[in-house]
Design an enzyme around this catalytic site. Structure first.
Site, mmCIF file in Angstrom:
data_model
loop_
_atom_site.group_PDB
_atom_site.id
_atom_site.type_symbol
_atom_site.label_atom_id
_atom_site.label_comp_id
_atom_site.label_asym_id
_atom_site.label_seq_id
_atom_site.Cartn_x
_atom_site.Cartn_y
_atom_site.Cartn_z
ATOM 1 N N CYS A 2 12.565 -7.266 2.006
ATOM 2 C CA CYS A 2 13.754 -8.159 1.501
ATOM 3 C C CYS A 2 13.607 -9.537 2.285
ATOM 4 O O CYS A 2 13.187 -9.603 3.315
ATOM 5 C CB CYS A 2 15.093 -7.688 1.663
ATOM 6 S SG CYS A 2 15.524 -5.853 0.930
ATOM 7 N N ARG A 27 8.504 -10.863 0.298
ATOM 8 C CA ARG A 27 9.046 -9.691 1.131
ATOM 9 C C ARG A 27 9.672 -8.743 0.352
ATOM 10 O O ARG A 27 10.088 -7.820 0.722
ATOM 11 C CB ARG A 27 10.145 -10.140 1.962
ATOM 12 C CG ARG A 27 9.497 -11.536 3.025
ATOM 13 C CD ARG A 27 10.479 -12.101 3.737
ATOM 14 N NE ARG A 27 11.238 -11.159 4.687
ATOM 15 C CZ ARG A 27 10.778 -11.064 6.058
ATOM 16 N NH1 ARG A 27 9.830 -11.688 6.634
ATOM 17 N NH2 ARG A 27 11.417 -10.075 6.648
ATOM 18 N N TRP A 75 13.837 -5.602 -2.218
ATOM 19 C CA TRP A 75 12.632 -4.448 -2.328
ATOM 20 C C TRP A 75 13.718 -3.281 -1.981
ATOM 21 O O TRP A 75 14.151 -3.300 -0.839
ATOM 22 C CB TRP A 75 11.682 -4.574 -1.165
ATOM 23 C CG TRP A 75 10.733 -4.035 -1.400
ATOM 24 C CD1 TRP A 75 9.545 -4.220 -2.173
ATOM 25 C CD2 TRP A 75 10.395 -2.757 -0.666
ATOM 26 N NE1 TRP A 75 8.604 -3.001 -1.895
ATOM 27 C CE2 TRP A 75 8.926 -2.158 -0.940
ATOM 28 C CE3 TRP A 75 10.989 -1.797 0.392
ATOM 29 C CZ2 TRP A 75 8.570 -0.972 -0.694
ATOM 30 C CZ3 TRP A 75 10.320 -0.585 0.591
ATOM 31 C CH2 TRP A 75 9.284 -0.095 0.129
ATOM 32 N N ASN A 101 19.586 -7.550 4.851
ATOM 33 C CA ASN A 101 18.173 -6.846 4.788
ATOM 34 C C ASN A 101 18.521 -5.685 5.998
ATOM 35 O O ASN A 101 19.043 -6.181 6.953
ATOM 36 C CB ASN A 101 17.305 -8.106 5.291
ATOM 37 C CG ASN A 101 15.919 -7.469 5.470
ATOM 38 O OD1 ASN A 101 15.605 -6.437 4.971
ATOM 39 N ND2 ASN A 101 14.993 -8.466 5.910
ATOM 40 N N GLY A 102 17.684 -4.709 5.567
ATOM 41 C CA GLY A 102 18.062 -3.559 6.669
ATOM 42 C C GLY A 102 18.782 -2.384 6.099
ATOM 43 O O GLY A 102 18.688 -2.137 4.837
ATOM 44 N N GLU A 477 -10.038 1.385 6.504
ATOM 45 C CA GLU A 477 -9.292 0.210 6.157
ATOM 46 C C GLU A 477 -9.621 -0.187 4.851
ATOM 47 O O GLU A 477 -8.982 -0.589 4.059
ATOM 48 C CB GLU A 477 -9.625 -0.849 7.174
ATOM 49 C CG GLU A 477 -9.507 -1.993 6.665
ATOM 50 C CD GLU A 477 -7.946 -2.473 6.295
ATOM 51 O OE1 GLU A 477 -7.085 -1.669 6.751
ATOM 52 O OE2 GLU A 477 -7.555 -3.592 6.091
ATOM 53 N N LYS A 481 -7.440 -0.647 1.471
ATOM 54 C CA LYS A 481 -7.326 -1.841 0.498
ATOM 55 C C LYS A 481 -7.591 -1.308 -0.895
ATOM 56 O O LYS A 481 -6.669 -1.841 -1.789
ATOM 57 C CB LYS A 481 -8.534 -2.941 0.726
ATOM 58 C CG LYS A 481 -8.564 -3.536 2.250
ATOM 59 C CD LYS A 481 -7.454 -4.883 2.425
ATOM 60 C CE LYS A 481 -6.018 -4.177 2.803
ATOM 61 N NZ LYS A 481 -6.023 -4.189 4.270
ATOM 62 N N GLU A 484 -4.148 0.440 -2.191
ATOM 63 C CA GLU A 484 -2.804 -0.475 -2.309
ATOM 64 C C GLU A 484 -3.140 -1.637 -3.219
ATOM 65 O O GLU A 484 -2.059 -2.106 -3.824
ATOM 66 C CB GLU A 484 -2.544 -1.104 -0.853
ATOM 67 C CG GLU A 484 -3.456 -1.821 -0.056
ATOM 68 C CD GLU A 484 -3.122 -2.230 1.327
ATOM 69 O OE1 GLU A 484 -1.878 -1.738 1.602
ATOM 70 O OE2 GLU A 484 -3.936 -2.852 2.002
ATOM 71 N N HIS A 500 -18.348 18.776 5.660
ATOM 72 C CA HIS A 500 -17.630 19.701 6.159
ATOM 73 C C HIS A 500 -16.376 20.357 5.082
ATOM 74 O O HIS A 500 -15.380 20.430 5.241
ATOM 75 C CB HIS A 500 -16.933 19.731 7.550
ATOM 76 C CG HIS A 500 -17.977 19.513 8.602
ATOM 77 N ND1 HIS A 500 -18.493 20.377 9.113
ATOM 78 C CD2 HIS A 500 -18.531 18.446 9.330
ATOM 79 C CE1 HIS A 500 -19.416 20.130 9.964
ATOM 80 N NE2 HIS A 500 -19.719 18.955 10.019
ATOM 81 N N LYS A 602 5.848 -6.946 2.154
ATOM 82 C CA LYS A 602 5.082 -7.538 3.316
ATOM 83 C C LYS A 602 5.378 -6.888 4.726
ATOM 84 O O LYS A 602 4.465 -6.638 5.615
ATOM 85 C CB LYS A 602 5.057 -9.089 3.305
ATOM 86 C CG LYS A 602 4.248 -9.738 4.206
ATOM 87 C CD LYS A 602 3.021 -9.507 4.011
ATOM 88 C CE LYS A 602 1.561 -10.212 5.067
ATOM 89 N NZ LYS A 602 0.311 -9.606 4.681
HETATM 90 C C1 F6R Z 1 -1.988 -2.984 4.570
HETATM 91 C C2 F6R Z 1 -0.746 -3.806 4.913
HETATM 92 C C3 F6R Z 1 0.053 -2.679 5.657
HETATM 93 C C4 F6R Z 1 0.366 -3.198 7.073
HETATM 94 C C5 F6R Z 1 1.346 -2.451 7.873
HETATM 95 C C6 F6R Z 1 1.646 -2.959 9.078
HETATM 96 O O1 F6R Z 1 -2.745 -4.209 3.763
HETATM 97 O O2 F6R Z 1 -0.233 -4.656 4.883
HETATM 98 O O3 F6R Z 1 -0.635 -1.393 5.779
HETATM 99 O O4 F6R Z 1 -0.790 -3.297 7.976
HETATM 100 O O5 F6R Z 1 2.567 -2.141 6.932
HETATM 101 O O6 F6R Z 1 2.268 -4.393 9.192
HETATM 102 P P1 F6R Z 1 2.376 -5.267 10.217
HETATM 103 O O7 F6R Z 1 0.988 -5.690 10.644
HETATM 104 O O8 F6R Z 1 3.106 -6.444 9.592
HETATM 105 O O9 F6R Z 1 3.090 -4.649 11.371
#
Ligand code: F6R
Length: 607
Positions: A2, A27, A75, A101-102, A477, A481, A484, A500, A602
């Site tokens: 948000c 956001r 959001w 927000n929260g 990682e 990617k 998501e 395994h 985000k």
């Molecule tokens: C992956 C992604 C999320 C963030 C995670 C931590 O591409 O964006 O997995 O990495 O939510 O977010 P931050 O780095 O803002 O603490």
């Protein structure tokens, strides 16, 4: 999660406010709304579901006028994505409007009390209780400030709040507790925002609210006070270092691609970070008897990669715990150092892990991208990444930057710990210095081929990403990617783990990618190849990411992406860039919402 924006001026700010909320859309983007005050007659609220441009068209944002207002990009957490649940929310008598927000954890109790007093609710949100509560207090106290503060004192949970009222049409009331909020100070107007992008086009001068503080913002003034005591706090103005252009797409179709392409520069920025800061943390890491590294999602995988580097080059094996699990696993006390990794510096899980560490008297540190964020302000030792704004919800450049910073810390610890010589450390640092050029080469020369692989395999619904040693966190990682951004199921695992159990899945509906190290890491290379043979023997599709020197051998890959030779120290970073591109092109082929994938936000500021 948000975004909140607000502007106080003497002139019409409606267009600027729409711009602010558009900049915060990354956001949260399932719905949005605006509340504008024009004199003391009424507050005009417009809101609906959809993006800012969709809602703007539906609700005729261009017709709105007002010199003071607040806005919100949502959001959803409490309540479905509906027009009624979109913010701002308004009190029964229409005298107050609020964005939040929260999460208000005691909202059901507050709501029950307000319902008894005759308040009518029009949404399912936790937020709406706040505005009715302010109205209720205002009836008794006849002061907006006192009503606002009394309501805040009743709330449990986390909040960033902005309120406007027809009783005081020249003021925005705002407050923060565990959710970010800052004030921007301009020439002809003042601003509020969940982060700098709400107002950086208008001013770089900002004041950060701390937890438990509220502020009253007018077109030419602001004050900060403590919610608990009402006492005034003086806070210096800070100059934001980011430029508005840094948050624009700069000719790229998506922020994700732009941010992938920014990585050569981002590596350089990470190398330019003052050595004193790196050394400072290296000393803490060595002095303390236990070192924890924490993060979540991508930053957890960055932490895991750091663990391998620490072990291999510094003779130290830090505990790496996903921050959402930190409290349940870590044994923290004053002899520990806890390093948190976070792009936003606001992620609830990671903040909670840090708070836990602080409460147990551990020394805390963080590698964070966003200046002035909650984590940046709470830790004992801070390293700011200098990666510039990362707008795409998917983290790419910020993650690589964290990896480089961690690698620098590892080299310092390695020398102090006598695991490597100063000369070796310098050689490794030089190798990091080759990364910008090497990444550029991959971006320029390999993108086309990676794109064609992504297109050919875009119908595949399952991917396995495999790697050993330092390539294992890269595999995880890379799988994240793919999930998501392309909404394609992917798993990352150590290639040795495959036999395994997971090997049973190998068939023509599952593709595998294997990250192979360069020639020098002979044992690792051979072990990785033996996993590749296992896949080949079962007829599975296998994409090998490999280095020039080995590309002439008959390798067990169906396809291979051959990279220019690179020293082992930096090779995993290069292979990660390839995987970023693979996910990106798979997602564009599948016509996904690249910069704002479904259900993601985000900065995840809720539990
Ligand atoms: C992956 C992604 C999320 C963030 C995670 C931590 O591409 O964006 O997995 O990495 O939510 O977010 P931050 O780095 O803002 O603490």
């Amino acid at each position: 999660m948000c975004g909140i924006a607000g502007i106080a001026s003497l002139e019409d700010i409606s267009e600027r406010l729409v711009g602010s909320i558009r900049n915060l859309e990354y956001r949260g983007y399932d719905s949005c709304g605006i509340a504008l005050v024009n004199g003391s007659k009424a507050i005009r609220v417009s809101k609906n579901i959809g993006t800012v441009d969709e809602v703007g068209a539906k609700e005729n944002f261009s017709k709105l006028k007002g010199s003071l207002g607040i806005a919100h990009a949502r959001w959803a957490t409490h309540g479905k994505v509906t027009k009624a649940n979109a913010h701002p929310h308004t009190s029964c008598g229409k005298g107050f409007s609020i964005t939040h927000n929260g999460i208000i954890s005691n909202y059901t109790n507050i709501k029950a009390g307000l319902l008894k007093l005759g308040h009518k609710f029009s949404s399912e949100t936790d937020t709406e209780v706040i505005v009715h509560l302010v109205e209720e207090y205002y009836k008794k106290l006849k002061s907006v400030e006192q009503a606002f503060v009394s309501a805040l004192r009743d709330l449990d949970g986390s909040f960033a709040i902005a309120l406007v009222t027809k009783h005081e049409p020249g003021r925005i009331y705002c407050a923060r507790f565990e959710s970010p909020l800052l004030i921007g100070l301009g020439d002809d107007a003042n601003y509020i925002g969940s982060d700098f992008s709400a107002f950086i086009q208008h001013t770089k001068n900002a004041v950060f609210l701390e937890d438990g503080e509220y502020s009253i913002v007018t077109h030419d003034s602001h004050c900060i006070k403590r919610i608990s005591t009402g006492e005034t706090v003086s806070r210096p103005v800070q100059e934001l270092k980011w430029d508005p252009e840094m948050a624009q797409k700069g000719g790229f179709p998506h922020y994700m691609l732009k941010e992938i392409y920014e990585q050569p520069q981002i590596v350089q920025n990470a190398l330019d970070i003052d050595r004193k800061l790196i050394l400072g943390f290296a000393k803490i890491a060595l002095e303390k008897s236990r070192l924890y590294i924490t993060g979540v999602g991508t930053t957890f995988y960055v932490a895991q990669l750091g663990q391998y580097y620490f072990s291999q080059y510094a003779g130290l094996t830090p505990m790496v715990i996903s921050s959402d699990e930190f409290r349940f696993l870590a044994q923290v006390d004053k002899n520990c150092a806890v390093l948190a990794l976070s792009q936003s510096g606001e992620t609830y899980d990671t903040l909670t892990a840090l708070r836990h560490a602080k409460s147990m008297k551990a020394t805390t540190a963080a590698i964070v991208n966003v200046m002035g964020s909650s984590m940046a302000r709470m830790v004992d030792h801070l390293i700011l990444q200098q990666s510039g704004p990362e707008i795409c919800v998917i983290s790419t450049k910020a993650a690589l930057s964290q990896m480089i910073i961690l690698a620098r810390v590892v080299l310092e610890v390695g020398v102090m710990n006598k695991r490597i010589t100063l000369k070796q450390a310098k050689t490794f640092e030089k190798e990091i210095g080759q990364l910008p050029g090497a990444i550029e080469k991959i971006l320029n020369e390999k993108s086309g081929f990676i794109h064609s692989i992504a297109k050919t395999h875009s119908k595949i619904r399952h991917w396995l990403f495999l790697g050993r040693g330092r390539y294992y966190p890269i595999a995880r990682e890379s799988a994240l990617k793919m999930k998501e951004v392309a909404y394609v199921h992917a798993e990352g695992m150590p290639s040795g783990f495959l036999k395994h159990g997971t090997i049973a899945l190998i068939d023509d509906r599952l593709n595998s990618v294997i990250f192979t190290p360069p020639e020098e890491e002979k044992q690792l290379y051979e072990l990785t190849l033996s996993s590749a043979e296992e896949i080949k023997a079962r007829g599975g599709y296998l994409l090998g990411i490999t280095f020039k020197s080995r590309s002439k051998e008959p390798l067990p890959f169906t396809d291979q992406i051959v990279l220019p030779e690179a020293p082992p120290f930096i090779a995993p970073f290069l292979e990660m860039v390839v995987a970023q591109l693979l996910s990106y092109f798979t997602a564009t082929t599948l016509k996904r919402n690249i910069d704002r994938p479904r259900s993601l936000a985000k900065s995840v500021t809720v539990a």
